[in-house]
Design a protein around this motif. Structure first.
Motif, short mmCIF file in Angstrom:
data_model
loop_
_atom_site.label_atom_id
_atom_site.label_comp_id
_atom_site.label_asym_id
_atom_site.label_seq_id
_atom_site.Cartn_x
_atom_site.Cartn_y
_atom_site.Cartn_z
N ILE A 165 -21.31 -24.01 14.84
CA ILE A 165 -20.85 -23.90 16.16
C ILE A 165 -19.73 -23.09 16.20
O ILE A 165 -19.73 -22.32 17.31
N GLN A 200 -18.79 -20.15 14.67
CA GLN A 200 -18.84 -18.84 14.19
C GLN A 200 -20.21 -18.36 14.81
O GLN A 200 -20.19 -17.11 15.22
N ARG A 201 -21.08 -18.92 15.12
CA ARG A 201 -22.61 -18.49 15.73
C ARG A 201 -23.02 -19.19 16.92
O ARG A 201 -24.07 -18.79 17.41
N GLY A 202 -22.18 -20.32 17.43
CA GLY A 202 -22.62 -20.88 18.62
C GLY A 202 -23.90 -21.54 18.76
O GLY A 202 -24.59 -21.65 19.85
N THR A 244 -25.96 -25.02 17.06
CA THR A 244 -25.77 -26.40 16.31
C THR A 244 -27.27 -26.99 16.12
O THR A 244 -28.42 -26.75 16.68
#
Length: 382
Positions: A335, A337-339, A341
């Motif tokens: 969530i 670092q990479r957006g 989930t």
């Protein structure tokens, strides 16, 4: 068959008997207690007159029965159907029907937590029976001989995506018959079979319409039409005739207390049913395409530390990775670092750690890069 004490079947009083007789022979002229405004020219224009039926409008049930009969290649009795606002409502009604407060139902684990939540709201406990991953499929474990009042079977299960195979099906039926309890079959994902689905017909067979034991089958438009906002579901009762008759009489009492189903939706049911085949095909194809992408990305991932727990049906897949990778740390990192989930395996009470559940519904431009980011995030945790 034992039912709960929550529902009492009372003999009609003298007034009710007299009213019924007068209605049948046409001698009842005016009901001064009538509180239905649609019979007296009131209410919103264009709506049909309200004629309450605890099982849902007869014409809609007949349309649904005809559709189910064609789909399942068997005869479905419209009088054994109840129209509902959701399968969740069906779970609540069936818990009221079968269990007194403090009693238990049996349900599979891993499993979606909704069953336990609804049971808790009805003051009923859940005695879980295990589904065990045996390397390439999920196998039904032993049902506890503890006194339960109904057994829930989810066919195929969420999140494992496993159908109730033939041997497990017979074990469930035998258990219910031996203990005199009902079977509650949730089959909302049944038509979303994936390439890993069983090829033997006995291993991919609906529980709806089962005649051996009292069976309540749940299904609905939320999944069939891939339309969560379209609140149309149904409950079918089958089994030995004395048990079915007793269950219908008691369910009528529960349904009459709620009268949940919209006559407006009932009038549109035919068009919704006609749209199901195309909608189901499109969703099933999307899930199959994404599953192929997921399988390919896992197979070619350089670390070789991840595996796909191959689903047989449904809308999601389980991805397993090394046990030292903490699910919470992984997902919170994804969530931040990479957006992206996903759902952790412990959400479903998975029997082992380090699993996430991935939806197969996303479109391809979103799905592939998100899976690539998920796999990279797992590698970062190794």
């Amino acid at each position: 068959m034992k039912f709960s004490h929550r529902v009492e079947l009372n003999e009609p009083n003298a007034v009710a008997v007299a009213q019924g007789a007068a209605r049948r022979d046409g001698t009842l002229k005016v009901n001064l207690a009538d509180s239905n405004p649609t019979r007296w020219g009131l209410g919103a224009p264009g709506l049909p007159p309200y004629e309450p039926d605890p099982r849902g409008p007869r014409a809609a049930r007949e349309a649904l029965a005809a559709w189910l009969s064609e789909r399942d290649e068997r005869t479905v009795n419209p009088d054994h159907l109840y129209l509902l606002s959701s399968t969740s409502q069906g779970y609540a009604w069936l818990t009221k029907l079968t269990c007194d407060p403090g009693e238990q139902i049996a349900a599979p684990t891993p499993g979606y937590p909704l069953v336990e939540t609804i049971a808790g709201l009805e003051n009923v406990g859940v005695d879980f029976y295990p589904l065990t991953w045996v390397g390439s499929w999920w196998e039904l474990g032993d049902l506890n001989p503890a006194a339960v009042r109904a057994v829930v079977a989810i066919n195929p299960n969420n999140p494992t995506g496993s159908y109730v195979h033939g041997e497990d099906r017979q074990r469930l039926l035998n258990y219910c018959a031996d203990h005199g309890v009902a079977l509650i079959a949730d089959e909302v994902f049944f038509d979303f079979d994936l390439p890993g689905a069983p090829t033997r017909p006995a291993d991919r067979q609906r529980l709806a319409g089962t005649s051996e034991v009292l069976t309540f089958a749940l299904d609905g438009m939320s999944k069939n039409l891939s339309a969560p906002g379209l609140k149309i579901a149904w409950l079918e009762v089958s089994g030995p005739e004395p048990d079915v008759a007793a269950a219908l009489a008691r369910l009528d009492v529960i349904a009459d207390a709620y009268l949940p189903f919209s006559d407006v939706l009932a009038g549109r049911l035919g068009q919704y049913l006609a749209a199901v085949p195309a909608a189901t095909r499109a969703t099933r194809q999307r899930c199959r395409q994404n599953l192929a992408t997921l399988r390919d990305l896992v197979r070619t991932e350089p670390s070789g530390t991840m595996s796909l727990l191959e689903p047989e049906g449904g809308w999601n897949a389980l991805l397993r990775f090394p046990a030292h990778v903490d699910e919470d740390a992984l997902i919170t990192g994804l969530i931040a670092q990479r957006g992206i989930t996903v759902q952790p395996g412990y959400f479903f009470d998975m029997p082992f750690a380090s699993v996430v559940s991935v939806s197969l519904l996303l479109d391809a431009p979103a799905f592939r890069p998100a899976i690539e980011a998920l796999l990279a995030g797992i590698v970062d945790q190794l």
